[in-house]
Write a protein that holds these residues in place. Structure first.
Motif, PDB file in Angstrom:
ATOM      1  N   LYS A  16       0.838  -1.217   0.000  1.00 31.12           N
ATOM      2  CA  LYS A  16       0.000   0.000   0.000  1.00 31.12           C
ATOM      3  C   LYS A  16       0.864   1.255   0.000  1.00 31.12           C
ATOM      4  N   ARG A  17       1.884   1.277   0.869  1.00 35.26           N
ATOM      5  CA  ARG A  17       2.734   2.474   0.974  1.00 35.26           C
ATOM      6  C   ARG A  17       3.492   2.720  -0.326  1.00 35.26           C
ATOM      7  N   SER A  18       4.097   1.650  -0.859  1.00 29.12           N
ATOM      8  CA  SER A  18       4.875   1.843  -2.095  1.00 29.12           C
ATOM      9  C   SER A  18       3.951   2.227  -3.253  1.00 29.12           C
ATOM     10  N   SER A  19       2.705   1.718  -3.243  1.00 33.89           N
ATOM     11  CA  SER A  19       1.758   2.061  -4.317  1.00 33.89           C
ATOM     12  C   SER A  19       1.415   3.548  -4.277  1.00 33.89           C
ATOM     13  N   LEU A  20       1.263   4.083  -3.059  1.00 29.43           N
ATOM     14  CA  LEU A  20       0.936   5.513  -2.934  1.00 29.43           C
ATOM     15  C   LEU A  20       2.071   6.362  -3.508  1.00 29.43           C
ATOM     16  N   VAL A  21       3.321   5.995  -3.152  1.00 31.35           N
ATOM     17  CA  VAL A  21       4.490   6.744  -3.655  1.00 31.35           C
ATOM     18  C   VAL A  21       4.502   6.703  -5.183  1.00 31.35           C
ATOM     19  N   ILE A  22       4.286   5.500  -5.735  1.00 33.54           N
ATOM     20  CA  ILE A  22       4.373   5.369  -7.196  1.00 33.54           C
ATOM     21  C   ILE A  22       3.195   6.070  -7.879  1.00 33.54           C
ATOM     22  N   ALA A  23       2.022   6.063  -7.243  1.00 32.47           N
ATOM     23  CA  ALA A  23       0.872   6.777  -7.831  1.00 32.47           C
ATOM     24  C   ALA A  23       1.187   8.268  -7.944  1.00 32.47           C
TER      25      ALA A  23
END
Lengths: 146, 152
Positions: free
Chosen positions: A9-16
């Motif tokens: 979830k955290r890495s997805s937010l950064v990449i989004a």
């Protein structure tokens, strides 16, 4: 399991967020290239500028995928599979448009070869979409078992 | 579509991607694609520290280019042969590929800056981050695969 999902979830937010920034940069680059080619060569659409706009669209869809993963914590969903296929579609459209626009100067064969990287990326995204589909089957199985 | 059919489809498309990648690299090596701008490090034009950093970054770019090709080849090869795409080896290969992309981008940006005083950043760093994120997703898939195998 929960720790892994929270990392996803955290890495997805950064990449989004980075995808959105990248999309905005591509839009700005596309506009400046199109303006420059309109000034230098009247009524001429630049294949490079169009390529930038398509990259921006692909990045915006990528941002959507990663934002959805951030919100739900579930990467293997039908929506994400279709979005990944959509990115593959963008790359095919990019190759076709560039072949048409550059075909006048290079010839269709060379123009298609020059867009070979777009076709390669399209196939690669189709592989990812099928892997997500496989993951979705496993996810459904896991949900039903639990 | 059931798991066996999907697995066969993934193997087939991965195999096509593997062949396409090799053809692409061969065509690129023999100059079939439009020429890209090249940068050269002229030792007499720069100071010693710049030459050292430039040399190290150039070596890093060459190493990463080879490592990216080998990792991508092994990844697609594994995908086209293994029963499931969710294995530890594939997770690690994806993660390594992402790391190589990021190092490649940083090293080439440093090299271009030293040689021409231009700031040129492409999207490889982003591709690297996406691959890294996907390696985490694959790890989640690996757990689901293990659960599925244990249930059966």
């Amino acid at each position: 399991m929960n720790k892994n999902i929270s990392i996803i979830k955290r890495s997805s937010l950064v990449i989004a967020i980075l995808s959105l920034l990248g999309a905005a940069m591509y839009v700005v680059a596309g506009i400046s290239v199109e303006r420059m080619s309109a000034t230098l060569l009247r009524n001429y659409i630049s294949a490079v500028g169009i390529g930038y706009f398509i990259n921006a669209a692909a990045l915006a869809v990528a941002a959507l995928i990663f934002f959805r993963i951030f919100r739900s914590g579930r990467p293997f969903t039908r929506g994400n599979i279709w979005a990944v296929r959509g990115i593959a579609g963008f790359f095919i459209v990019k190759c076709l448009i560039q072949a048409v626009l550059e075909g006048k100067d290079l010839g269709i064969f060379k123009a298609v070869i020059a867009g070979g990287d777009s076709i390669f990326f399209a196939v690669l995204f189709l592989v990812i979409a099928e892997i997500l589909r496989y993951g979705r089957l496993l996810q459904t199985e896991s949900d039903e078992t639990l | 579509m059931d798991k066996k059919q999907l697995s066969r489809k993934i193997k087939c498309i991965s195999h096509i991607s593997l062949i396409a990648m090799v053809v692409y690299v061969v065509l690129d090596t023999f100059g079939f694609f439009p020429a890209k701008r090249s940068y050269e490090l002229n030792f007499s034009e720069h100071s010693l520290p710049e030459n050292i950093i430039g040399g190290i970054s150039m070596a890093a770019v060459v190493f990463c280019a080879v490592a990216e090709f080998v990792s991508a080849f092994m990844l697609l090869n594994d995908l086209s042969k293994k029963r499931t795409p969710f294995t530890l080896r594939i997770c690690n290969l994806l993660r390594n590929l992402g790391v190589y992309f990021i190092i490649d981008e940083i090293a080439s940006a440093v090299f271009v800056f030293i040689v021409s005083r231009e700031i040129r950043i492409e999207l490889f760093w982003f591709a690297g981050l996406v691959l890294y994120a996907f390696s985490l997703v694959f790890r989640h898939g690996k757990r689901l695969q293990k659960q599925s195998d244990e249930t059966l």
